[in-house]
Design a protein around this motif. Structure first.
Motif, PDB file in Angstrom:
ATOM      1  N   LYS A 168       0.839  -1.210   0.000  1.00  0.00           N
ATOM      2  CA  LYS A 168       0.000   0.000   0.000  1.00  0.00           C
ATOM      3  C   LYS A 168       0.872   1.257   0.000  1.00  0.00           C
ATOM      4  N   GLY A 209      -8.685 -13.365  -1.586  1.00  0.00           N
ATOM      5  CA  GLY A 209      -9.958 -13.761  -0.993  1.00  0.00           C
ATOM      6  C   GLY A 209     -10.350 -15.125  -1.518  1.00  0.00           C
ATOM      7  N   LYS A 220     -16.270  -8.709  -5.347  1.00  0.00           N
ATOM      8  CA  LYS A 220     -14.907  -8.996  -4.859  1.00  0.00           C
ATOM      9  C   LYS A 220     -13.854  -8.526  -5.848  1.00  0.00           C
ATOM     10  N   ARG A 279     -13.485  -4.751  -5.637  1.00  0.00           N
ATOM     11  CA  ARG A 279     -12.712  -4.325  -4.472  1.00  0.00           C
ATOM     12  C   ARG A 279     -11.230  -4.589  -4.684  1.00  0.00           C
ATOM     13  N   HIS A 306     -22.973  -1.496   0.192  1.00  0.00           N
ATOM     14  CA  HIS A 306     -21.614  -1.131   0.637  1.00  0.00           C
ATOM     15  C   HIS A 306     -20.985  -0.130  -0.322  1.00  0.00           C
ATOM     16  N   SER A 312     -20.194   3.638   0.908  1.00  0.00           N
ATOM     17  CA  SER A 312     -18.788   4.014   1.072  1.00  0.00           C
ATOM     18  C   SER A 312     -18.420   5.246   0.244  1.00  0.00           C
ATOM     19  N   LEU A 346      -4.598  -1.303   7.280  1.00  0.00           N
ATOM     20  CA  LEU A 346      -4.363  -1.658   5.885  1.00  0.00           C
ATOM     21  C   LEU A 346      -4.868  -0.586   4.920  1.00  0.00           C
ATOM     22  N   HIS A 363     -15.753  -2.769   5.204  1.00  0.00           N
ATOM     23  CA  HIS A 363     -16.483  -3.855   4.543  1.00  0.00           C
ATOM     24  C   HIS A 363     -15.545  -4.729   3.700  1.00  0.00           C
ATOM     25  N   GLU A 364     -14.330  -4.206   3.454  1.00  0.00           N
ATOM     26  CA  GLU A 364     -13.363  -5.014   2.701  1.00  0.00           C
ATOM     27  C   GLU A 364     -12.620  -5.989   3.612  1.00  0.00           C
ATOM     28  N   ASP A 391     -13.138  -8.746   5.075  1.00  0.00           N
ATOM     29  CA  ASP A 391     -14.180  -9.770   5.079  1.00  0.00           C
ATOM     30  C   ASP A 391     -13.648 -11.161   5.388  1.00  0.00           C
ATOM     31  N   GLU A 392     -12.392 -11.239   5.807  1.00  0.00           N
ATOM     32  CA  GLU A 392     -11.855 -12.554   6.133  1.00  0.00           C
ATOM     33  C   GLU A 392     -11.345 -12.521   7.582  1.00  0.00           C
TER      34      GLU A 392
END
Lengths: 376, 167
Positions: free
Chosen positions: A20, A237, A251, A254, A286, A290, B81, B86-87, B89-90
């Motif tokens: 990041k 994921g 997913k 995101r 979401h 957001s 992070l 909502h991200e 998710d794990e």
């Protein structure tokens, strides 16, 4: 030329923080979850700088560093050691081994960038490269599964998008394809024989031109051990089989940070329209919530003073819809925006059974809404 | 390496080190300011609790445990992070983040202990999840509990437990 940074850390959290931190820069961040993999990646990719964790299982940072220093090809590669142990003894030991610098955990992202900047020149990405992709841009997906029915489910789930799906039944074929042609996302069945999914993941993460591709595992919901192993390995994921198209799209959006707000927020002349689609679900809730604050703030910044919430396509006002509209109306209040909710008279009656809707201004179409808001 | 006898002043010093390390780690990694508060049992988080713990052994031996509600732990992970909540998710994402924070706290305490003449080594972090969790201790273990609340959100709490083995 893009700078190559290799992060060797057993913590996925630290690897994500490093990735990041360098996202705004023109660089490739390679990852290795332990020292052995780190040495292999360093040997092949010749990174410009290595961020090396001190305490790791399998092979610790000291041993990795000693091996790097004994390799003629890598002995001059700058190494910045990351350590949670900042005792005098540890620091002296690190310094003696010839690291370029060290960073004590916890660290701030800016400090990490500053330390790396001392070793390599970091250039910010060009505007074009950093432009977020949109949901309706072409996206290339590589699917690895030996079950044609799963590939068919994925294609069906994505048929409303301009995305392309290329499928393989063996991980090796997928790796060759990604190396040659690239991909935006890889999805691999976790039940491939001989740990094929995990091998593919490690291989993709260890090559510079494939290391940034998000890799999703696919598994049945009840295979919890597979889910845990994939998450620990660092998969982006796990997508449940049978494939749900909406979950899959959400997913991928995101993982790739796809810009989707244009689907729901449509700017007008002095107003913003928020359109909720017929297939409203948790992932859309979401996405909208957001981005709500940013979109409405931008509306005010641009001189707008109204929000039109168009529920014309929504079949009935479910609780999640009521909650989202309530949040939107509250945000309007904070930003001094006026609002109107579009829906049929029957729809309006249904909304009225919820207490949250008592203060909403209803209209049946845009003209009526603009006229009502003008009067107010 | 035998465990050395600890006096009240040593124990107080260890407790202060742990307190300061937790504040530093949350400030640097989560951009979250913590304030002390009297440690009280958590209000039940409907999604349960998470505990990250790291042990240290040597002339000083013990365990540092960080307690948080699962929803707060998700919020911490999201801030660490730089992603939306909502991200997160794990479960494994949250486990890894809390494990890493616990490791940083223990690493920081350990470094300062070593510098003050209490050499010790760390264990790897471990994570436990469940409802209404507490850590039992045997009679020869000294227990210190430190409570924190988040400065700009008083509904969010972290609790730390410092367990020290007495010679």
């Amino acid at each position: 030329m893009s700078v190559k940074i290799l992060t060797v850390d057993d913590s996925k959290t630290i690897r994500l923080i490093v990735a990041k931190a360098f996202k705004p820069f023109d660089c490739t961040v390679l990852e290795a979850a332990n020292g052995v993999v780190g040495l292999a990646v360093a040997s092949r990719e010749k990174p410009d700088v290595i961020l090396l964790d001190y305490t790791m299982p399998v092979m610790d940072g000291f041993e990795v560093l000693a091996r790097l220093r004994s390799d003629p090809d890598l002995k001059t590669t700058p190494v910045i050691m990351l350590t949670a142990e900042a005792g005098r003894e540890t620091v002296v030991k690190i310094a003696k081994l010839g690291v370029r610098d060290y960073l004590i955990k916890p660290f701030k992202e800016e400090l990490l960038i500053e330390r790396v900047s001392r070793v390599v020149t970091l250039a910010t990405k060009s505007d074009d490269a950093s432009r977020a992709k949109r949901f309706d841009d072409p996206i290339s997906l590589v699917v690895v599964d030996d079950k044609p029915a799963i590939v068919a489910q994925i294609k069906t789930g994505l048929e409303s998008t301009p995305w392309t799906v290329t499928s393989f039944d063996q991980p090796g074929q997928a790796l060759d394809y990604c190396m040659e042609k690239g991909a935006d996302v890889v999805m691999v069945s976790l039940s491939m024989p001989k740990d094929g999914a995990y091998m593919l993941f490690q291989n993709l993460k260890s090559y510079a031109n494939t290391s940034t591709i998000p890799v999703f595992g696919m598994s049945v919901k009840t295979a919890t051990a597979e889910h845990t192993k994939a998450q620990q390995t660092g998969f982006a994921g796990v997508i449940s089989k049978p494939i749900d198209g909406d979950e899959l799209k959400a997913k991928i959006c995101r993982a790739l940070h796809l810009e989707t707000s244009y689907k729901y927020f449509k700017p007008g002349n002095g107003w913003m329209t928020l359109v909720l689609p017929k297939e409203f679900g948790p992932s859309i809730a979401h996405e909208v919530s957001s981005r709500l604050n940013d979109q409405l703030t931008a509306t005010v910044d641009a001189g707008g003073d109204k929000l039109i919430i168009d529920l014309g396509e929504v079949p009935s006002p479910t609780l999640p819809i009521i909650e989202l509209v309530h949040t939107a109306v509250e945000t309007c209040g904070k930003l001094s925006l006026r609002h109107a909710v579009l829906g049929s008279s029957g729809f309006r009656q249904e909304c009225r059974s919820y207490e949250e809707s008592q203060s909403w201004v209803f209209a049946t179409n845009l003209d009526e809404a603009l006229s009502l808001l003008k009067q107010n | 390496m035998a465990i050395r006898k600890m006096y009240d002043t040593d124990i107080q010093q260890f407790e202060e080190l742990t307190h300061q390390s937790i504040v530093d780690v949350f400030q640097s990694m989560v951009s979250m300011d913590l304030e002390s508060e009297s440690p009280e049992p958590f209000a039940a988080d409907p999604d349960g609790q998470i505990i990250g713990s790291v042990g240290f052994t040597g002339e000083a031996s013990g365990v540092i445990c960080l307690y948080a509600g699962v929803n707060f732990a998700k919020s911490v992970t999201s801030r660490m992070l730089g992603i939306g909540i909502h991200e997160v998710d794990e479960d494994e994402m949250v486990n890894d983040a809390i494990g890493e924070l616990s490791n940083m706290v223990a690493g920081s305490v350990k470094s300062r202990l070593c510098d003050r003449g209490w050499p010790c080594v760390l264990t790897i972090p471990s994570i436990v999840r469940g409802q209404r969790l507490s850590v039992e201790r045997s009679a020869d273990i000294i227990r210190k509990v430190i409570g924190f609340k988040v400065s700009d959100n008083e509904t969010q709490h972290v609790m730390a437990e410092l367990l020290l083995k007495q010679n």
